[in-house]
Design a protein around this motif. Structure first.
Motif, PDB file in Angstrom:
ATOM      1  N   GLY A  11      38.492  35.992  87.847  1.00  0.00           N
ATOM      2  CA  GLY A  11      37.844  36.232  86.568  1.00  0.00           C
ATOM      3  C   GLY A  11      37.581  37.717  86.384  1.00  0.00           C
ATOM      4  O   GLY A  11      37.238  38.414  87.337  1.00  0.00           O
ATOM      5  N   ALA A 109      31.595  35.145  82.267  1.00  0.00           N
ATOM      6  CA  ALA A 109      32.351  35.205  83.518  1.00  0.00           C
ATOM      7  C   ALA A 109      31.490  34.782  84.704  1.00  0.00           C
ATOM      8  O   ALA A 109      31.955  34.067  85.599  1.00  0.00           O
ATOM      9  CB  ALA A 109      32.901  36.609  83.726  1.00  0.00           C
ATOM     10  N   THR A 110      30.237  35.218  84.721  1.00  0.00           N
ATOM     11  CA  THR A 110      29.331  34.872  85.824  1.00  0.00           C
ATOM     12  C   THR A 110      29.038  33.379  85.847  1.00  0.00           C
ATOM     13  O   THR A 110      28.988  32.758  86.918  1.00  0.00           O
ATOM     14  CB  THR A 110      28.024  35.664  85.721  1.00  0.00           C
ATOM     15  OG1 THR A 110      28.317  37.063  85.687  1.00  0.00           O
ATOM     16  CG2 THR A 110      27.119  35.383  86.902  1.00  0.00           C
ATOM     17  N   LEU A 113      31.984  31.684  87.294  1.00  0.00           N
ATOM     18  CA  LEU A 113      31.996  31.910  88.743  1.00  0.00           C
ATOM     19  C   LEU A 113      31.029  30.962  89.431  1.00  0.00           C
ATOM     20  O   LEU A 113      31.367  30.319  90.429  1.00  0.00           O
ATOM     21  CB  LEU A 113      31.624  33.365  89.033  1.00  0.00           C
ATOM     22  CG  LEU A 113      31.592  33.793  90.492  1.00  0.00           C
ATOM     23  CD1 LEU A 113      32.992  33.792  91.095  1.00  0.00           C
ATOM     24  CD2 LEU A 113      30.960  35.182  90.639  1.00  0.00           C
ATOM     25  N   LYS A 114      29.829  30.867  88.912  1.00  0.00           N
ATOM     26  CA  LYS A 114      28.801  30.014  89.507  1.00  0.00           C
ATOM     27  C   LYS A 114      29.191  28.540  89.439  1.00  0.00           C
ATOM     28  O   LYS A 114      28.900  27.757  90.355  1.00  0.00           O
ATOM     29  CB  LYS A 114      27.459  30.240  88.804  1.00  0.00           C
ATOM     30  CG  LYS A 114      26.285  29.553  89.473  1.00  0.00           C
ATOM     31  CD  LYS A 114      24.975  29.953  88.833  1.00  0.00           C
ATOM     32  CE  LYS A 114      23.796  29.331  89.580  1.00  0.00           C
ATOM     33  NZ  LYS A 114      22.491  29.735  88.983  1.00  0.00           N
ATOM     34  N   ILE A 118      36.207  29.745  88.238  1.00  0.00           N
ATOM     35  CA  ILE A 118      37.003  30.843  88.772  1.00  0.00           C
ATOM     36  C   ILE A 118      36.556  31.056  90.212  1.00  0.00           C
ATOM     37  O   ILE A 118      35.468  30.618  90.607  1.00  0.00           O
ATOM     38  CB  ILE A 118      36.849  32.148  87.951  1.00  0.00           C
ATOM     39  CG1 ILE A 118      35.379  32.563  87.867  1.00  0.00           C
ATOM     40  CG2 ILE A 118      37.464  31.998  86.568  1.00  0.00           C
ATOM     41  CD1 ILE A 118      35.145  33.901  87.182  1.00  0.00           C
ATOM     42  N   ASP A 119      37.388  31.710  91.002  1.00  0.00           N
ATOM     43  CA  ASP A 119      37.080  31.860  92.428  1.00  0.00           C
ATOM     44  C   ASP A 119      36.331  33.144  92.748  1.00  0.00           C
ATOM     45  O   ASP A 119      35.456  33.170  93.617  1.00  0.00           O
ATOM     46  CB  ASP A 119      38.377  31.814  93.243  1.00  0.00           C
ATOM     47  CG  ASP A 119      39.084  30.478  93.106  1.00  0.00           C
ATOM     48  OD1 ASP A 119      38.426  29.446  93.342  1.00  0.00           O
ATOM     49  OD2 ASP A 119      40.277  30.468  92.748  1.00  0.00           O
ATOM     50  N   VAL A 120      36.699  34.222  92.086  1.00  0.00           N
ATOM     51  CA  VAL A 120      36.058  35.526  92.314  1.00  0.00           C
ATOM     52  C   VAL A 120      35.906  36.224  90.966  1.00  0.00           C
ATOM     53  O   VAL A 120      36.555  35.851  89.981  1.00  0.00           O
ATOM     54  CB  VAL A 120      36.881  36.419  93.278  1.00  0.00           C
ATOM     55  CG1 VAL A 120      37.018  35.766  94.643  1.00  0.00           C
ATOM     56  CG2 VAL A 120      38.261  36.721  92.698  1.00  0.00           C
ATOM     57  N   LEU A 121      35.060  37.242  90.941  1.00  0.00           N
ATOM     58  CA  LEU A 121      34.827  38.003  89.712  1.00  0.00           C
ATOM     59  C   LEU A 121      35.054  39.482  89.959  1.00  0.00           C
ATOM     60  O   LEU A 121      34.548  40.044  90.928  1.00  0.00           O
ATOM     61  CB  LEU A 121      33.387  37.781  89.225  1.00  0.00           C
ATOM     62  CG  LEU A 121      32.911  38.639  88.044  1.00  0.00           C
ATOM     63  CD1 LEU A 121      33.746  38.378  86.800  1.00  0.00           C
ATOM     64  CD2 LEU A 121      31.425  38.385  87.758  1.00  0.00           C
ATOM     65  N   THR A 123      34.556  43.010  87.840  1.00  0.00           N
ATOM     66  CA  THR A 123      33.922  43.528  86.630  1.00  0.00           C
ATOM     67  C   THR A 123      34.462  44.916  86.300  1.00  0.00           C
ATOM     68  O   THR A 123      34.483  45.795  87.147  1.00  0.00           O
ATOM     69  CB  THR A 123      32.394  43.601  86.786  1.00  0.00           C
ATOM     70  OG1 THR A 123      32.072  44.437  87.909  1.00  0.00           O
ATOM     71  CG2 THR A 123      31.808  42.216  87.011  1.00  0.00           C
ATOM     72  N   HIS A 295      28.610  34.137  95.849  1.00  0.00           N
ATOM     73  CA  HIS A 295      29.920  34.274  95.233  1.00  0.00           C
ATOM     74  C   HIS A 295      30.381  35.730  95.315  1.00  0.00           C
ATOM     75  O   HIS A 295      29.581  36.637  95.521  1.00  0.00           O
ATOM     76  CB  HIS A 295      29.881  33.821  93.776  1.00  0.00           C
ATOM     77  CG  HIS A 295      29.555  32.367  93.610  1.00  0.00           C
ATOM     78  ND1 HIS A 295      28.282  31.872  93.789  1.00  0.00           N
ATOM     79  CD2 HIS A 295      30.330  31.301  93.286  1.00  0.00           C
ATOM     80  CE1 HIS A 295      28.289  30.562  93.582  1.00  0.00           C
ATOM     81  NE2 HIS A 295      29.521  30.190  93.280  1.00  0.00           N
ATOM     82  N   ARG A 297      31.964  39.231  94.042  1.00  0.00           N
ATOM     83  CA  ARG A 297      32.166  40.136  92.912  1.00  0.00           C
ATOM     84  C   ARG A 297      32.529  41.520  93.415  1.00  0.00           C
ATOM     85  O   ARG A 297      31.890  42.053  94.311  1.00  0.00           O
ATOM     86  CB  ARG A 297      30.910  40.227  92.050  1.00  0.00           C
ATOM     87  CG  ARG A 297      31.004  41.291  90.945  1.00  0.00           C
ATOM     88  CD  ARG A 297      30.284  42.577  91.348  1.00  0.00           C
ATOM     89  NE  ARG A 297      30.446  43.646  90.359  1.00  0.00           N
ATOM     90  CZ  ARG A 297      29.754  44.780  90.366  1.00  0.00           C
ATOM     91  NH1 ARG A 297      28.852  44.992  91.309  1.00  0.00           N
ATOM     92  NH2 ARG A 297      29.980  45.704  89.468  1.00  0.00           N
TER      93      ARG A 297
END
Length: 347
Positions: A11, A109-110, A113-114, A118-121, A123, A295, A297
């Motif tokens: 993400g 996006a967050t 993620l939570k 999605i697997d990772v973020l 930014t 998670h 980021r």
């Protein structure tokens, strides 16, 4: 798990829409071979991408606009359209009006993620001044994510040759001393130590701690923080818990004589103490990672760069590294959990 069968969903938040975020995103994702390794999902709008494609003359043909995250397709640049209004991006100035877009992108996006959509973020850069409006009360991404996700966050700058974490983040220099406590330093070291083991597969991490004052206080002549706060924290963890933590070191000599190469990571007391040497040694390749959270980021190690925005000259290397470091950390965490699960079955 076979990662070739299930691509990692990365993400991506837009960052400041007048900065270089969308440019570096498009430059990375236009390289079709990179999409063999991950599936990008931008939380923004296809119209924003089209605007930047046009003004930068970037050839990208595999952008897919989607209405929900169930429509994500591999080998496509998936763009979740989260702004429904008919936006004229060419008319949006750098102000609080433009600040609402990176906020909504980050929030969407967050949440994804939570929720595990999605697997990772990753930014893109933001301008904190324009984001600090009524609906966003945080100094930056790190503080926001700490509030939303589980765990205790630690700002950790990462590169293949150097990793630097910060005890204090985005605060005025005059407030650093009062913010430093034995408890806070101990907590930062513990988070860093755990991240090095889980996220970077370092079995027995060796950590260097920097002093706060010139020459690490010169035995109290130039300041007391080393004697009253930093050294006691080191002693607690080294003597009582066996963590390989050493210092405090005088930052100028520590980096000047390349002592950082003898350690797996470094803990700095404040922002510029860590970020200045990090960016000098790794610029355009370094990555900001929010360690300690449930998670993953990451972000590039640079800002919005208004001075070069919309000129087509922004370097996308750090953004690319942010994506691939997020993927690597994701895989390392999975592998670590497998090992822990296996060991627990043996007991």
């Amino acid at each position: 798990m076979n990662y070739r069968k299930k691509k990692i969903k990365v993400g991506i938040s837009t960052g400041d829409i007048n900065g270089i975020g969308i440019e570096i995103f498009l430059k990375v994702c236009r390289k079709k071979k990179l999409l063999d390794f991950f599936t990008p999902v931008l939380f923004g709008s296809t119209k924003l991408c089209s605007y930047y494609k046009k003004i930068l003359n970037i050839e990208v043909n595999n952008i897919l606009g989607i209405k929900n995250l169930k429509e994500i397709i591999d080998y496509k640049i998936n763009v979740l359209n989260i702004w429904k209004e008919d936006i004229r991006f060419d008319l949006i100035k750098i102000n609080h009006e433009s600040g609402k877009y990176p906020i909504s992108s980050l929030k969407k996006a967050t949440k994804a993620l939570k929720d595990g959509k999605i697997d990772v973020l990753v930014t893109a850069p933001v301008n904190k001044k324009w984001m600090n409006i009524k609906e966003f009360y945080f100094l930056g991404h790190t503080e926001y994510l700490q509030n939303i996700l589980d765990g205790e966050s630690l700002m950790l700058m990462i590169h293949e040759t150097l990793k630097i974490a910060l005890v204090t983040h985005h605060i005025p220099l005059k407030n650093v001393s009062s913010e430093l406590t034995i408890k806070k330093i101990v907590k930062s070291i513990k988070i860093l130590h755990q991240s090095l083991k889980i996220d970077f597969s370092i079995e027995k991490p060796k950590i260097a701690i920097l002093g706060c004052n010139p020459h690490s206080g010169e035995n109290g002549l130039l300041g007391e923080e080393e004697k009253t706060k930093i050294k006691p924290a080191i002693n607690i963890l080294f003597q009582d818990q066996g963590i390989l933590v050493f210092g405090p070191y005088s930052p100028d000599g520590f980096f000047g004589n390349n002592s950082y190469k003898n350690f797996d990571a470094v803990l700095a007391m404040y922002h510029d103490q860590g970020l200045i040497p990090f960016k000098i040694l790794t610029f355009n390749e370094g990555v900001n990672f929010t360690a300690g959270l449930s998670h993953i980021r990451t972000s590039p190690d640079h800002g919005v760069a208004y001075d070069i925005a919309k000129k087509g000259i922004a370097n996308e290397n750090s953004f690319k590294e942010a994506i691939f470091n997020a993927i690597k950390i994701f895989k390392n965490r999975k592998e670590y959990m497998k090992i822990i699960s296996y060991k627990s079955r043996l007991l």
